[in-house]
Design an enzyme around this catalytic site. Structure first.
Site, mmCIF file in Angstrom:
data_model
loop_
_atom_site.group_PDB
_atom_site.id
_atom_site.type_symbol
_atom_site.label_atom_id
_atom_site.label_comp_id
_atom_site.label_asym_id
_atom_site.label_seq_id
_atom_site.Cartn_x
_atom_site.Cartn_y
_atom_site.Cartn_z
ATOM 1 N N LYS A 1 0.814 -1.217 0.000
ATOM 2 C CA LYS A 1 0.000 0.000 0.000
ATOM 3 C C LYS A 1 0.850 1.271 0.000
ATOM 4 C CE LYS A 1 -1.063 -0.045 4.983
ATOM 5 N NZ LYS A 1 0.118 -0.869 5.301
ATOM 6 N N ARG B 1 -6.162 2.586 11.764
ATOM 7 C CA ARG B 1 -5.804 1.182 11.961
ATOM 8 C C ARG B 1 -6.659 0.517 13.033
ATOM 9 N NH1 ARG B 1 -0.068 1.373 9.809
ATOM 10 N NH2 ARG B 1 1.136 -0.259 10.737
ATOM 11 N N ARG C 1 12.469 -6.335 2.598
ATOM 12 C CA ARG C 1 12.279 -4.899 2.338
ATOM 13 C C ARG C 1 13.487 -4.092 2.835
ATOM 14 N NH1 ARG C 1 6.678 -2.218 4.008
ATOM 15 N NH2 ARG C 1 7.233 -2.683 6.161
ATOM 16 N N ARG D 1 14.381 -1.837 8.335
ATOM 17 C CA ARG D 1 13.729 -1.273 9.524
ATOM 18 C C ARG D 1 13.800 -2.291 10.648
ATOM 19 N NH1 ARG D 1 7.881 0.519 7.527
ATOM 20 N NH2 ARG D 1 7.401 -0.375 9.559
ATOM 21 N N ARG E 1 3.231 -7.942 14.184
ATOM 22 C CA ARG E 1 2.529 -6.889 13.420
ATOM 23 C C ARG E 1 1.355 -7.484 12.649
ATOM 24 N NH1 ARG E 1 7.127 -4.375 10.078
ATOM 25 N NH2 ARG E 1 5.557 -2.943 9.268
HETATM 26 P P1 AMP Z 1 4.035 1.148 9.373
HETATM 27 O O1 AMP Z 1 5.226 1.834 8.797
HETATM 28 O O2 AMP Z 1 2.731 1.644 8.792
HETATM 29 O O3 AMP Z 1 4.134 -0.360 9.316
HETATM 30 O O4 AMP Z 1 3.984 1.544 10.926
HETATM 31 C C1 AMP Z 1 5.049 1.235 11.792
HETATM 32 C C2 AMP Z 1 4.557 1.221 13.230
HETATM 33 O O5 AMP Z 1 4.047 2.530 13.576
HETATM 34 C C3 AMP Z 1 3.402 0.277 13.509
HETATM 35 O O6 AMP Z 1 3.834 -1.049 13.769
HETATM 36 C C4 AMP Z 1 2.770 0.923 14.743
HETATM 37 O O7 AMP Z 1 3.528 0.692 15.915
HETATM 38 C C5 AMP Z 1 2.907 2.417 14.420
HETATM 39 N N1 AMP Z 1 1.717 2.909 13.673
HETATM 40 C C6 AMP Z 1 1.655 3.340 12.380
HETATM 41 N N2 AMP Z 1 0.413 3.719 12.049
HETATM 42 C C7 AMP Z 1 -0.345 3.523 13.155
HETATM 43 C C8 AMP Z 1 -1.723 3.706 13.458
HETATM 44 N N3 AMP Z 1 -2.602 4.168 12.539
HETATM 45 N N4 AMP Z 1 -2.142 3.396 14.708
HETATM 46 C C9 AMP Z 1 -1.300 2.940 15.651
HETATM 47 N N5 AMP Z 1 0.002 2.724 15.439
HETATM 48 C C10 AMP Z 1 0.491 3.014 14.201
#
Ligand code: AMP
Length: 221
Positions: free
Chosen positions: A16, A91, A130, A163, A174
């Site tokens: 996405k 989320r 990644r 990461r 996750r």
């Molecule tokens: P992502 O890069 O979208 O995978 O986000 C990395 C981390 O940021 C996630 O595993 C969560 O800990 C936090 N995070 C990102 N977006 C959200 C959200 N909408 N709500 C809560 N935590 C978030």
């Protein structure tokens, strides 16, 4: 295309973010990635960044009020009339409800929600392969989207890293978090007539074509 306001939903590694970047660049819209916003807060050492760190490292979600505040503040910084793609937010159902309220106050509404679907084994494989640019956040995959020069970003020459939360152990958490807390949003947005799914197992160009069809149709509706 006229400005659209979209939500990109889907598990980590479903493509996405890549698709949000492509669609935003093509149309002059803004990609608002919640994960990138939180990583920026951490880099700056802000209070929000400090609050978010423990959750991010564990692969769980930061509290709803924290991320909702960050994302609505990001929307408020956009020039009026901007198209935007919310990538990784909302989320949880409470986040979606707060977003609905926040957008209503700002006299804005979401035009479409795109749900990126991919099998678990493929998600894990893609995430552990990644790599991300430390400087501009561009994303690569060692198998199917490698950088031209190993370890270097094609766009800005920055160093590529894995990461910390893309390591296999955290990825499993996750994914579980996604299923428990985010998957209910599929129902939430279906009920509102906004949701369309794409099959993310096809190549990035084929996924892009599916997304374009959905966004075009949302514009005509
Ligand atoms: P992502 O890069 O979208 O995978 O986000 C990395 C981390 O940021 C996630 O595993 C969560 O800990 C936090 N995070 C990102 N977006 C959200 C959200 N909408 N709500 C809560 N935590 C978030």
């Amino acid at each position: 295309m006229p400005a659209r306001r979209l939500i990109f939903l889907g598990p980590p590694g479903s493509g996405k973010g890549t698709q949000a970047t492509r669609l935003a660049e093509r149309n002059g819209w803004v990609q608002l990635s919640s994960g990138d916003a939180l990583r920026r807060e951490r880099k700056e050492g802000s209070e929000i960044g400090r609050k978010a760190a423990q959750y991010m490292d564990a692969g769980t979600l930061v509290p709803d009020d924290v991320i909702t505040g960050v994302m609505l503040a990001a929307v408020d910084k956009l020039p009026s009339g901007s198209g935007f793609i919310l990538d990784g937010f909302p989320r949880t159902v409470p986040q979606a409800q707060s977003l609905d309220g926040g957008l209503k106050q700002r006299k804005l509404r979401i035009d479409a929600v795109v749900d990126f679907r991919l099998a678990d084994e493929e998600i894990v494989r893609r995430i552990v392969e990644r790599r991300v640019c430390q400087s501009c956040q561009a994303t690569y995959n060692l198998s199917f989207l490698p950088p031209r020069v190993p370890g270097k970003c094609d766009k800005c020459g920055g160093g590529l890293i894995q990461r910390p939360d893309d390591h296999r152990e955290v990825v499993v958490t996750r994914l579980e978090t996604y299923k428990a807390q985010t998957a209910p949003l599929v129902e939430y947005y279906s009920q509102r007539g906004l949701l369309s799914a794409v099959d993310s197992s096809t190549g990035a160009d084929a996924v892009e074509a599916q997304v374009s069809r959905i966004v075009d149709a949302a514009g005509r509706g």
